[in-house]
Design a protein around this motif. Structure first.
Motif, PDB file in Angstrom:
ATOM      1  N   ILE A 118       0.836  -1.197   0.000  1.00 19.18           N
ATOM      2  CA  ILE A 118       0.000   0.000   0.000  1.00 19.18           C
ATOM      3  C   ILE A 118       0.873   1.249   0.000  1.00 19.18           C
ATOM      4  O   ILE A 118       0.579   2.227  -0.692  1.00 19.18           O
ATOM      5  CB  ILE A 118      -0.955  -0.016   1.210  1.00 19.18           C
ATOM      6  N   THR A 119       1.952   1.222   0.764  1.00 17.27           N
ATOM      7  CA  THR A 119       2.867   2.361   0.813  1.00 17.27           C
ATOM      8  C   THR A 119       3.402   2.687  -0.571  1.00 17.27           C
ATOM      9  O   THR A 119       3.522   3.850  -0.958  1.00 17.27           O
ATOM     10  CB  THR A 119       4.040   2.062   1.766  1.00 17.27           C
ATOM     11  N   ARG A 120       3.730   1.666  -1.346  1.00 19.38           N
ATOM     12  CA  ARG A 120       4.293   1.883  -2.677  1.00 19.38           C
ATOM     13  C   ARG A 120       3.242   2.351  -3.684  1.00 19.38           C
ATOM     14  O   ARG A 120       3.551   3.090  -4.614  1.00 19.38           O
ATOM     15  CB  ARG A 120       4.954   0.600  -3.189  1.00 19.38           C
ATOM     16  N   LYS A 121       1.990   1.903  -3.520  1.00 24.31           N
ATOM     17  CA  LYS A 121       0.963   2.153  -4.534  1.00 24.31           C
ATOM     18  C   LYS A 121       0.023   3.308  -4.213  1.00 24.31           C
ATOM     19  O   LYS A 121      -0.678   3.801  -5.097  1.00 24.31           O
ATOM     20  CB  LYS A 121       0.134   0.884  -4.745  1.00 24.31           C
ATOM     21  N   ALA A 122      -0.026   3.735  -2.962  1.00 21.54           N
ATOM     22  CA  ALA A 122      -1.012   4.733  -2.549  1.00 21.54           C
ATOM     23  C   ALA A 122      -0.804   6.075  -3.251  1.00 21.54           C
ATOM     24  O   ALA A 122       0.322   6.466  -3.551  1.00 21.54           O
ATOM     25  CB  ALA A 122      -0.947   4.923  -1.041  1.00 21.54           C
ATOM     26  N   ASN A 123      -1.902   6.775  -3.498  1.00 17.80           N
ATOM     27  CA  ASN A 123      -1.851   8.108  -4.102  1.00 17.80           C
ATOM     28  C   ASN A 123      -1.957   9.207  -3.051  1.00 17.80           C
ATOM     29  O   ASN A 123      -2.082  10.382  -3.392  1.00 17.80           O
ATOM     30  CB  ASN A 123      -2.984   8.265  -5.118  1.00 17.80           C
ATOM     31  N   CYS A 124      -1.946   8.821  -1.783  1.00 17.43           N
ATOM     32  CA  CYS A 124      -2.009   9.805  -0.707  1.00 17.43           C
ATOM     33  C   CYS A 124      -0.937   9.469   0.327  1.00 17.43           C
ATOM     34  O   CYS A 124      -0.207   8.489   0.192  1.00 17.43           O
ATOM     35  CB  CYS A 124      -3.395   9.817  -0.067  1.00 17.43           C
ATOM     36  N   SER A 125      -0.853  10.264   1.368  1.00 12.65           N
ATOM     37  CA  SER A 125       0.125  10.016   2.419  1.00 12.65           C
ATOM     38  C   SER A 125      -0.229   8.739   3.183  1.00 12.65           C
ATOM     39  O   SER A 125      -1.388   8.321   3.218  1.00 12.65           O
ATOM     40  CB  SER A 125       0.178  11.202   3.387  1.00 12.65           C
ATOM     41  N   VAL A 126       0.785   8.130   3.806  1.00  6.84           N
ATOM     42  CA  VAL A 126       0.590   6.878   4.539  1.00  6.84           C
ATOM     43  C   VAL A 126       1.274   6.982   5.896  1.00  6.84           C
ATOM     44  O   VAL A 126       2.423   7.431   5.987  1.00  6.84           O
ATOM     45  CB  VAL A 126       1.171   5.668   3.765  1.00  6.84           C
ATOM     46  N   LEU A 127       0.558   6.577   6.941  1.00  5.86           N
ATOM     47  CA  LEU A 127       1.114   6.547   8.288  1.00  5.86           C
ATOM     48  C   LEU A 127       1.206   5.097   8.743  1.00  5.86           C
ATOM     49  O   LEU A 127       0.199   4.393   8.814  1.00  5.86           O
ATOM     50  CB  LEU A 127       0.229   7.337   9.258  1.00  5.86           C
ATOM     51  N   LEU A 128       2.434   4.644   9.029  1.00  8.00           N
ATOM     52  CA  LEU A 128       2.667   3.289   9.504  1.00  8.00           C
ATOM     53  C   LEU A 128       2.869   3.319  11.016  1.00  8.00           C
ATOM     54  O   LEU A 128       3.780   3.991  11.513  1.00  8.00           O
ATOM     55  CB  LEU A 128       3.903   2.696   8.819  1.00  8.00           C
ATOM     56  N   LEU A 129       2.022   2.594  11.738  1.00  4.38           N
ATOM     57  CA  LEU A 129       2.105   2.542  13.197  1.00  4.38           C
ATOM     58  C   LEU A 129       2.721   1.216  13.609  1.00  4.38           C
ATOM     59  O   LEU A 129       2.184   0.156  13.290  1.00  4.38           O
ATOM     60  CB  LEU A 129       0.707   2.669  13.818  1.00  4.38           C
ATOM     61  N   ILE A 130       3.856   1.265  14.332  1.00  4.61           N
ATOM     62  CA  ILE A 130       4.489   0.004  14.709  1.00  4.61           C
ATOM     63  C   ILE A 130       3.942  -0.551  16.022  1.00  4.61           C
ATOM     64  O   ILE A 130       3.990  -1.744  16.253  1.00  4.61           O
ATOM     65  CB  ILE A 130       6.025   0.137  14.789  1.00  4.61           C
ATOM     66  N   LYS A 131       3.400   0.329  16.861  1.00  2.00           N
ATOM     67  CA  LYS A 131       2.857  -0.131  18.137  1.00  2.00           C
ATOM     68  C   LYS A 131       1.588   0.642  18.470  1.00  2.00           C
ATOM     69  O   LYS A 131       1.559   1.459  19.390  1.00  2.00           O
ATOM     70  CB  LYS A 131       3.881   0.035  19.262  1.00  2.00           C
ATOM     71  N   PRO A 132       0.500   0.389  17.691  1.00  5.62           N
ATOM     72  CA  PRO A 132      -0.750   1.092  17.997  1.00  5.62           C
ATOM     73  C   PRO A 132      -1.173   0.825  19.438  1.00  5.62           C
ATOM     74  O   PRO A 132      -1.046  -0.285  19.931  1.00  5.62           O
ATOM     75  CB  PRO A 132      -1.742   0.514  16.991  1.00  5.62           C
ATOM     76  N   SER A 133      -1.659   1.867  20.102  1.00 11.53           N
ATOM     77  CA  SER A 133      -1.924   1.768  21.528  1.00 11.53           C
ATOM     78  C   SER A 133      -3.338   2.219  21.871  1.00 11.53           C
ATOM     79  O   SER A 133      -3.890   3.130  21.248  1.00 11.53           O
ATOM     80  CB  SER A 133      -0.911   2.618  22.298  1.00 11.53           C
ATOM     81  N   GLU A 134      -3.906   1.569  22.870  1.00 14.68           N
ATOM     82  CA  GLU A 134      -5.206   1.996  23.385  1.00 14.68           C
ATOM     83  C   GLU A 134      -5.076   3.343  24.086  1.00 14.68           C
ATOM     84  O   GLU A 134      -5.971   4.184  24.028  1.00 14.68           O
ATOM     85  CB  GLU A 134      -5.738   0.939  24.360  1.00 14.68           C
ATOM     86  N   ASP A 135      -3.939   3.561  24.739  1.00 14.29           N
ATOM     87  CA  ASP A 135      -3.694   4.799  25.467  1.00 14.29           C
ATOM     88  C   ASP A 135      -2.966   5.806  24.582  1.00 14.29           C
ATOM     89  O   ASP A 135      -2.219   5.433  23.678  1.00 14.29           O
ATOM     90  CB  ASP A 135      -2.857   4.531  26.724  1.00 14.29           C
ATOM     91  N   LEU A 136      -3.171   7.071  24.867  1.00 16.45           N
ATOM     92  CA  LEU A 136      -2.527   8.130  24.110  1.00 16.45           C
ATOM     93  C   LEU A 136      -1.008   8.077  24.276  1.00 16.45           C
ATOM     94  O   LEU A 136      -0.503   8.014  25.390  1.00 16.45           O
ATOM     95  CB  LEU A 136      -3.042   9.497  24.589  1.00 16.45           C
TER      96      LEU A 136
END
Length: 286
Positions: A118-136
């Motif tokens: 998706i990162t290579r093919k997307a036509n918009c910006s991409v945010l990759l999260l390595i450790k998505p968290s329930e807490d802020l």
């Protein structure tokens, strides 16, 4: 001085799967809705069931009622990469959010995970999260690429908007300089001195180039942010990724890659070093 309202991302799309990270991914996405005052599209590639629908509604309802009106859930069947990319296009998404493993084995790296494709093919910006968290998770320090490229100016300008929205306190622009530009073989004290002088001259030249870009950043976007520039010598992509890891940056912002081919994936592009290691959350600006 009051800060101007910033809307870098108006529509964010996140692909969600019913995995152990479902709650964390949705919570991260809902916080982005608050940070950027934007709309959110949740895309699930797979069968829609009452149980799944209720699970997502339950997680969304944990935020404000106003946020409920900003969230749209889409259910589609098909190839995950193609569905997410096409749905982003159809809904004019400015940003795709994805969870990504910090490191994949050699085989998966060259075949490409869903996130990398998706990162290579997307036509918009991409945010990759390595450790998505329930807490802020506070975003205090952002590292941005400052390499000499026609897309860098926009990336740096955009990074200040992102920094203001996320409440970052520090932004470091890293200028990667290849050892090939030095062209000195260090064999004795004299060649070491010459090598040092050339590196100092290159660093000053890079700092000056980046400073010209910083002069164009509106003052409102610089408010309450400590700005630093840093020249580093080494292999492009690898060096900035290593730097972001060493300084424990909360977010690394990079230029979007050019469209890649199979041969490009064998002869690794600068960004591929970042994607192979993911030293922290990575935002790729397009």
């Amino acid at each position: 001085m009051s800060k101007i309202p910033l809307h870098k991302f108006n529509t964010i799309l996140i692909g969600v799967a019913f995995s152990p990270n479902l709650k964390n991914n949705i919570f991260e996405a809902m916080r982005m809705v608050d940070f950027f005052d934007c709309n959110l599209i949740l895309v699930h590639v797979g069968e829609k069931t009452d149980e799944k629908e209720n699970s997502i509604k339950g997680l969304i309802s944990g935020f404000s009622e106003d946020d409920d009106n900003k969230v749209k859930v889409i259910w589609k069947q098909g190839d995950p990469v193609e569905v997410i990319i096409e749905t982003a296009k159809e809904n004019n998404a400015d940003l795709i959010m994805l969870g990504a493993s910090p490191r994949e084995d050699f085989l998966k790296f060259y075949i490409g995970s869903i996130a990398r494709k998706i990162t290579r093919k997307a036509n918009c910006s991409v945010l990759l999260l390595i450790k998505p968290s329930e807490d802020l998770r506070p975003c205090n320090h952002i590292v941005v690429n400052g390499l000499q490229d026609e897309k860098t100016k926009k990336t740096i300008l955009d990074s200040f908007e992102v920094a203001q929205n996320l409440g970052a306190q520090k932004l470091t622009i890293v200028e990667e300089i290849s050892h090939q530009e030095v062209k000195i073989v260090v064999e004795d004290d004299q060649s070491l001195l010459k090598d040092t002088l050339i590196k100092e001259q290159l660093a000053k030249k890079e700092d000056l180039r980046v400073q010209h870009i910083l002069d164009e950043v509106p003052e409102d976007l610089k408010t309450d942010i400590l700005i630093k520039t840093q020249s580093i010598f080494g292999k492009r992509g690898y060096s900035i990724g290593h730097y972001a890891k060493v300084v424990a940056a909360d977010l690394l912002i990079m230029n979007a890659p050019e469209r890649t081919t199979f041969m490009d994936r064998i002869f690794i592009h600068d960004l591929e070093h970042i994607l192979s290691e993911l030293p922290t959350d990575v935002l790729i600006i397009r």
